[in-house]
Design a protein around this motif. Structure first.
Motif, PDB file in Angstrom:
ATOM      1  N   PHE A  57      53.474  42.401  -3.660  1.00 27.93           N
ATOM      2  CA  PHE A  57      52.739  41.995  -2.449  1.00 27.93           C
ATOM      3  C   PHE A  57      52.769  43.122  -1.425  1.00 27.93           C
ATOM      4  CE2 PHE A  57      52.830  39.951   1.806  1.00 27.93           C
ATOM      5  CZ  PHE A  57      51.572  39.379   1.788  1.00 27.93           C
ATOM      6  N   CYS A  58      53.961  43.692  -1.193  1.00 26.35           N
ATOM      7  CA  CYS A  58      54.100  44.792  -0.215  1.00 26.35           C
ATOM      8  C   CYS A  58      55.498  45.390  -0.359  1.00 26.35           C
ATOM      9  CB  CYS A  58      53.906  44.253   1.197  1.00 26.35           C
ATOM     10  SG  CYS A  58      54.317  45.469   2.474  1.00 26.35           S
ATOM     11  N   GLN A  97      57.709  44.760   2.584  1.00 29.20           N
ATOM     12  CA  GLN A  97      58.261  43.408   2.664  1.00 29.20           C
ATOM     13  C   GLN A  97      59.480  43.289   1.751  1.00 29.20           C
ATOM     14  OE1 GLN A  97      57.061  39.940   0.489  1.00 29.20           O
ATOM     15  NE2 GLN A  97      56.331  38.946   2.365  1.00 29.20           N
ATOM     16  N   VAL A 150      51.942  49.559   6.548  1.00 24.48           N
ATOM     17  CA  VAL A 150      50.526  49.903   6.476  1.00 24.48           C
ATOM     18  C   VAL A 150      49.776  48.596   6.712  1.00 24.48           C
ATOM     19  CG1 VAL A 150      48.658  50.769   5.006  1.00 24.48           C
ATOM     20  CG2 VAL A 150      50.988  51.704   4.772  1.00 24.48           C
ATOM     21  N   ARG A 195      46.728  41.530   3.883  1.00 26.69           N
ATOM     22  CA  ARG A 195      47.886  40.748   3.433  1.00 26.69           C
ATOM     23  C   ARG A 195      48.844  40.444   4.595  1.00 26.69           C
ATOM     24  NH1 ARG A 195      50.313  46.136   0.536  1.00 26.69           N
ATOM     25  NH2 ARG A 195      50.758  47.147   2.496  1.00 26.69           N
ATOM     26  N   CYS A 196      48.858  41.327   5.609  1.00 28.07           N
ATOM     27  CA  CYS A 196      49.780  41.142   6.740  1.00 28.07           C
ATOM     28  C   CYS A 196      49.534  39.814   7.448  1.00 28.07           C
ATOM     29  CB  CYS A 196      49.658  42.291   7.737  1.00 28.07           C
ATOM     30  SG  CYS A 196      50.004  43.898   7.007  1.00 28.07           S
ATOM     31  N   CYS A 208      51.753  37.302   5.968  1.00 25.48           N
ATOM     32  CA  CYS A 208      53.146  37.732   5.739  1.00 25.48           C
ATOM     33  C   CYS A 208      54.068  37.101   6.776  1.00 25.48           C
ATOM     34  CB  CYS A 208      53.228  39.256   5.805  1.00 25.48           C
ATOM     35  SG  CYS A 208      54.910  39.858   5.621  1.00 25.48           S
ATOM     36  N   VAL A 265      55.597  39.428   9.652  1.00 24.84           N
ATOM     37  CA  VAL A 265      54.714  40.247  10.489  1.00 24.84           C
ATOM     38  C   VAL A 265      55.307  40.478  11.879  1.00 24.84           C
ATOM     39  CG1 VAL A 265      53.282  38.299  11.301  1.00 24.84           C
ATOM     40  CG2 VAL A 265      52.302  40.610  11.135  1.00 24.84           C
ATOM     41  N   CYS A 317      58.020  43.119  11.324  1.00 26.00           N
ATOM     42  CA  CYS A 317      57.496  44.371  10.762  1.00 26.00           C
ATOM     43  C   CYS A 317      56.648  45.159  11.755  1.00 26.00           C
ATOM     44  CB  CYS A 317      56.671  44.010   9.527  1.00 26.00           C
ATOM     45  SG  CYS A 317      55.724  45.365   8.876  1.00 26.00           S
ATOM     46  N   PRO A 348      53.270  45.715  11.886  1.00 28.34           N
ATOM     47  CA  PRO A 348      52.462  46.709  11.158  1.00 28.34           C
ATOM     48  C   PRO A 348      51.408  47.388  12.022  1.00 28.34           C
ATOM     49  CG  PRO A 348      51.792  44.489  10.558  1.00 28.34           C
ATOM     50  CD  PRO A 348      53.042  44.356  11.391  1.00 28.34           C
TER      51      PRO A 348
END
Ligand code: SF4
Length: 210
Positions: free
Chosen positions: A18-19, A22, A174, A178-179, A182, A185, A188, A190
């Motif tokens: 997924f990431c 993450q 990045v 998808r964020c 998530c 978020v 993170c 992003p």
């Protein structure tokens, strides 16, 4: 063969595909944030596991099955493993993983399920050629074939995660679509950090703005 202390969670495969950031936040930095989506998913898994084991005709259903592969260095729990009787004393394992939402654009769920199958193969010494993913939103079950290319992806992803954990470095964010789904978020950041390319530069930017 890996030692017990070196095993990584099967769920890390799904997180990594997924990431990678993450995956690092969860499995290196031990960050976790419950969101509405993760809470719904957790409750769904708990409900499945609570239902216990049962038999339906020529199918035995085991829930909350512990899994491990010392060859791959993986450990986890299968939501459901169905055992289909194919001969009088032969029961074919068929893992089923429950997911809260709908099928994802990536195949992270298939990789996670395939890893479960590879654990079952090692534990039970029997081929496990297919399983299924059940999605709560669509209420549909999707069969997954565990072919050589999917198995190779499981092995490669497990190696990548091991290298990521050994590095101790969390990749920079990045921002992508998808964020939006998530649960991390808010931790993170992003958009904010991604724009400044690094946490250091992000903090320098914040200092300048204040
Ligand atoms: S918010 Fe985006 S970049 Fe950050 S961990 Fe989640 S998916 Fe990855």
């Amino acid at each position: 063969m890996f030692e017990e202390d070196d095993l990584i969670m099967i769920s890390a495969l799904q997180h990594y595909v997924f990431c990678p950031r993450q995956c690092a936040l969860i499995h290196i930095e031990q960050v976790w944030a419950e969101s509405r989506l993760t809470a719904e998913g957790r409750i769904m898994h708990e409900k499945v596991h609570e239902e216990g084991n049962e038999s339906r005709g020529s199918v035995r259903i085991a829930r909350g099955v512990p899994l491990r592969s010392l060859r791959l260095g993986l450990v986890g729990v299968a939501d459901v493993v169905e055992f289909h009787r194919v001969e009088r004393k032969v029961w074919q394992p068929f893992p089923v993983e429950y997911k809260r939402g709908k099928p994802k654009p990536d195949h992270s769920d298939s990789i996670q399920l395939c890893a479960q199958a590879m654990c079952l193969e090692e534990m039970l010494d029997i081929a496990v050629p297919q399983g299924a993913l059940f999605y709560g939103k669509t209420r549909r079950r999707h069969d997954v074939i565990f072919d050589d290319s999917l198995k190779a992806e499981v092995e490669k992803t497990a190696q990548n995660i091991r290298a990521l954990i050994a590095s101790g470095c969390t990749p920079e964010p990045v921002y992508a679509k998808r964020c939006e789904s998530c649960s991390l978020v808010a931790t993170c950041l992003p958009k904010q950090i991604g724009r400044h390319k690094s946490v250091k530069r992000y903090l320098e930017g914040v200092m300048k703005e204040t």
